[in-house]
Design an enzyme around this catalytic site. Structure first.
Site, mmCIF file in Angstrom:
data_model
loop_
_atom_site.group_PDB
_atom_site.id
_atom_site.type_symbol
_atom_site.label_atom_id
_atom_site.label_comp_id
_atom_site.label_asym_id
_atom_site.label_seq_id
_atom_site.Cartn_x
_atom_site.Cartn_y
_atom_site.Cartn_z
ATOM 1 C CD GLN A 19 -3.054 -0.940 2.219
ATOM 2 O OE1 GLN A 19 -2.683 -1.300 3.339
ATOM 3 N NE2 GLN A 19 -4.281 -0.501 1.971
ATOM 4 C CB SER A 20 0.812 4.204 -2.175
ATOM 5 O OG SER A 20 0.598 3.391 -3.313
ATOM 6 C CB THR A 21 0.228 6.848 1.738
ATOM 7 O OG1 THR A 21 -1.174 6.542 1.752
ATOM 8 C CG2 THR A 21 0.619 7.398 0.368
#
Length: 682
Positions: A19-21
């Site tokens: 997941q990116s953030t």
């Protein structure tokens, strides 16, 4: 199912989760559950050994360092991976480089890629084409998301309504406005920073002064107790950010910093927070809210900061005021526009330009001593500032007469806040049931902590009062007014430091252009108001320096050495008020050393007779008059003589005195009585 073979099942299945953030980790939990659920799907396909790689949770797939992805590539290259499971291509990579590297490695070792839509074998041309299109679409999708979000931010920023964060000293009112923090202590602390910078003209000096005085500055903080402002002794960056942030000048600015992409060790690295010139800011809206300073003052401050940054500024930056006795450091430019530098040798200093030597390998441009030039420029500045002397003295009296200093004012405001917090803690303690010791004990601890803070600040105020100098008396006030009326006296006062003189010179002059023509230093003084003044000085000859005895004193010693011995010469020079080159009095030894340096012969007792000269006493005896009468006759020119200076012995030619005696022999008496007395009137 035909794409999954026994060879694939014999290896391990790798489930890649990303997941990116950090925000997605906290709020998008269903997406993470879906990705972990791919392990069950791998078991349904027949894999017994399944490895989950979740090292890259909270990391972007746009090309930054991802240890989990590198671990996955290593397993593929070693032939351990039979399949790679991911929800979609964007989970594996968001850039073409990583995506196509993954496809290439999987094709080489025969690893299949599985997502929610199907199973792909990179060795098959159709699957490879489809995977390439998916990667391209994922990369395009990221670009579109970023472009839309950035354009939306810029659109809101153009209205001056985008506030990603609010600087210390301001609070948000509504969704699109900010105003000054109502806390008076916060406002006074920020005003103090700007006031001290206007005085000291250096970010570093303001920082040092604040630390020395123990003055804390407000910073944004989100601690466990919910306070938004914390008070800390400032760092250099804190002071610099306050002085360079346009929000304190009432302006809204967006896009003051940018990011730069670089390649390090084959990986993309993003350097953020790089400052941009004001002309390249995306948005700059002036007079958007109440400021602590005017915009014109903000621009002056930025110019001063830029001039102080000699290492990062332009080649013509003046630089901050530094140690050293020479006054014009940073202000001088040679005739070709190059900056001149300072070199100190012992206690003396010189200005020099080495631009020609450094840039072209030729001889040095110009060089000259600094003492004579500093004196001339200082005199010119004092002449220009004399009308402002009384006004400056009056303002100094007003500043000294203020009841509290800046540091004490900050401590008094801090004391008010501490007393409020102590009273609030007491109210909480009084409101609780004493029997509830679990709560009462904690509230009592907080109350005691608040009282300790009050006691500490009261002690600091008392110590500051003890160190505070007494107010000026009438004598000191009169002396200060005399200094204001006589700037020359204030300039040479022992308490006036070189740094103070440099600030005065820089307040009056922007730069000085210097040329040397025929042994003459030609200077053009560029005043801050735009006027120009020419100043010409004769360069010192070889061997001339600040300790050199004036030429008239040298000539006098040459003449006196032919009339009297060294001891008498020393007495005469001291009476005449002519000191040595270093400002000392003369002694017999110093006169002897001085004569030896300039090859002046020692006095001999027979010199007078060899030149045919006699003293005043001998002349009076020849003329048969008193010494005082002979002295008056010499001063009136009746008899010819010479005297080098007041107090030096008179010297007469013996032949001249004898001739005068013969021409003015005693006249015969008027009567034949030889006892008749005669009166001579001079």
């Amino acid at each position: 199912m035909t794409k999954i073979t026994a060879e694939h099942l014999a290896r391990s299945a790798f489930v890649y989760i990303r997941q990116s953030t950090a925000d997605q980790l906290m709020h998008n939990q269903e997406s993470r559950r879906r990705q972990y659920g791919l392990a069950d799907r791998a078991r349904q396909f027949g894999w017994a050994t399944i490895e989950v790689i979740d090292d890259d949770l909270g990391r972007s797939g746009g090309g930054i360092n991802r240890p989990g992805f590198e671990r996955l590539l290593g397993a593929i290259c070693e032939g351990h991976a039979g399949a790679v499971f991911a929800i979609e291509a964007s989970r594996l990579a968001r850039n073409g480089r990583d995506w196509h590297t993954l496809i290439e490695f999987c094709g080489l070792v025969g690893t299949v890629i599985v997502d929610e839509d199907g199973i792909y074998d990179p060795r098959h041309p159709n699957d490879r084409l489809l995977l390439g299109m998916k990667g391209t679409m994922s990369e395009l999708e990221l670009s579109l998301f970023r472009q839309r979000s950035q354009e939306a931010l810029k659109q809101k920023a153009r209205r001056g309504a985008l506030f990603l964060g609010v600087a210390a000293g301001y609070v948000k009112t509504g969704r699109e406005r900010i105003e000054k923090d109502p806390d008076q202590r916060v406002q006074d602390a920020l005003r103090l920073v700007f006031a001290k910078f206007a005085e000291l003209q250096s970010v570093r000096q303001v920082h040092v002064w604040l630390r020395d005085e123990g003055i804390a500055l407000p910073v944004k903080s989100h601690d466990l107790e919910g306070r938004l402002i914390a008070w800390k002794l400032p760092l250099y960056n804190t002071v610099h950010n306050v002085l360079t942030n346009p929000v304190y000048a009432g302006a809204y600015a967006f896009g003051r910093t940018t990011s730069k992409v670089i390649i390090e060790e084959g990986r993309k690295r993003v350097r953020r927070g790089l400052r941009r010139p004001q002309t390249e800011w995306d948005v700059l809206l002036k007079d958007q809210h109440e400021g602590y300073i005017m915009w014109s003052e903000f621009e002056r401050n930025q110019q001063v900061i830029a001039n102080n940054a000699t290492g990062k500024g332009s080649a013509t930056a003046r630089g901050a005021i530094r140690r050293g006795g020479l006054l014009l450091a940073g202000l001088l430019r040679c005739g070709r526009g190059r900056k001149m530098y300072v070199a100190y040798g012992g206690r003396a200093g010189r200005y020099h330009c080495e631009g020609a030597l450094v840039n072209h390998g030729t001889k040095r441009c110009i060089s000259f001593g600094g003492l004579h030039v500093d004196q001339a420029v200082g005199a010119a500045v004092l002449d220009a500032l004399k009308p402002l002397g009384i006004d400056a003295a009056t303002k100094a009296l007003e500043a000294q007469a203020s009841e509290t200093s800046a540091a004490q004012r900050q401590l008094e405001l801090a004391l008010q806040r501490a007393r409020y917090e102590a009273a609030h803690a007491r109210q909480q303690y009084d409101a609780v049931d004493p029997a509830n010791r679990l709560v009462a004990g904690e509230l009592e601890r907080r109350w005691n902590k608040a009282l300790e803070a009050v006691h500490q600040i009261e002690g600091e105020i008392a110590a500051l009062e003890a160190r505070r100098p007494s107010s000026l008396g009438e004598k000191e006030r009169d002396h200060l007014m005399r200094l204001g009326a006589d700037l020359d006296l204030a300039w040479s006062h022992p308490a006036a430091t070189p740094a103070t003189r440099k600030r005065i010179v820089r307040a009056a002059l922007s730069e000085i252009v210097v040329r040397i023509e025929g042994g003459i230093i030609e200077m053009v003084l560029h005043w801050q108001g735009g006027d120009h003044t020419e100043l010409k000085l004769k360069m010192n000859a070889a061997g001339k320096h600040r300790w050199t005895v004036p030429d008239d004193t040298l000539t006098l010693v040459r003449e006196l050495a032919r009339l009297m011995p060294d001891r008498q010469i020393a007495r005469l020079l001291n009476r005449a008020g002519k000191p040595t080159g270093r400002g000392n009095g003369w002694t017999q030894a110093r006169v002897c050393s001085f004569r030896s340096h300039y090859d002046i012969a020692v006095h001999r007792a027979s010199e007078w007779a060899e030149r045919g000269e006699i003293t005043l006493e001998a002349a009076a005896q020849i003329m048969d008059v008193s010494v005082m009468t002979a002295l008056r006759m010499a001063r009136l020119g009746i008899i010819k003589g010479r005297q080098m200076c007041y107090g030096a012995p008179w010297a007469f030619k013996a032949a001249d005195i004898a001739a005068y005696r013969m021409q003015n022999a005693p006249r015969r008496p008027l009567t034949a009585d030889p006892a008749q007395q005669r009166f001579d009137f001079q």
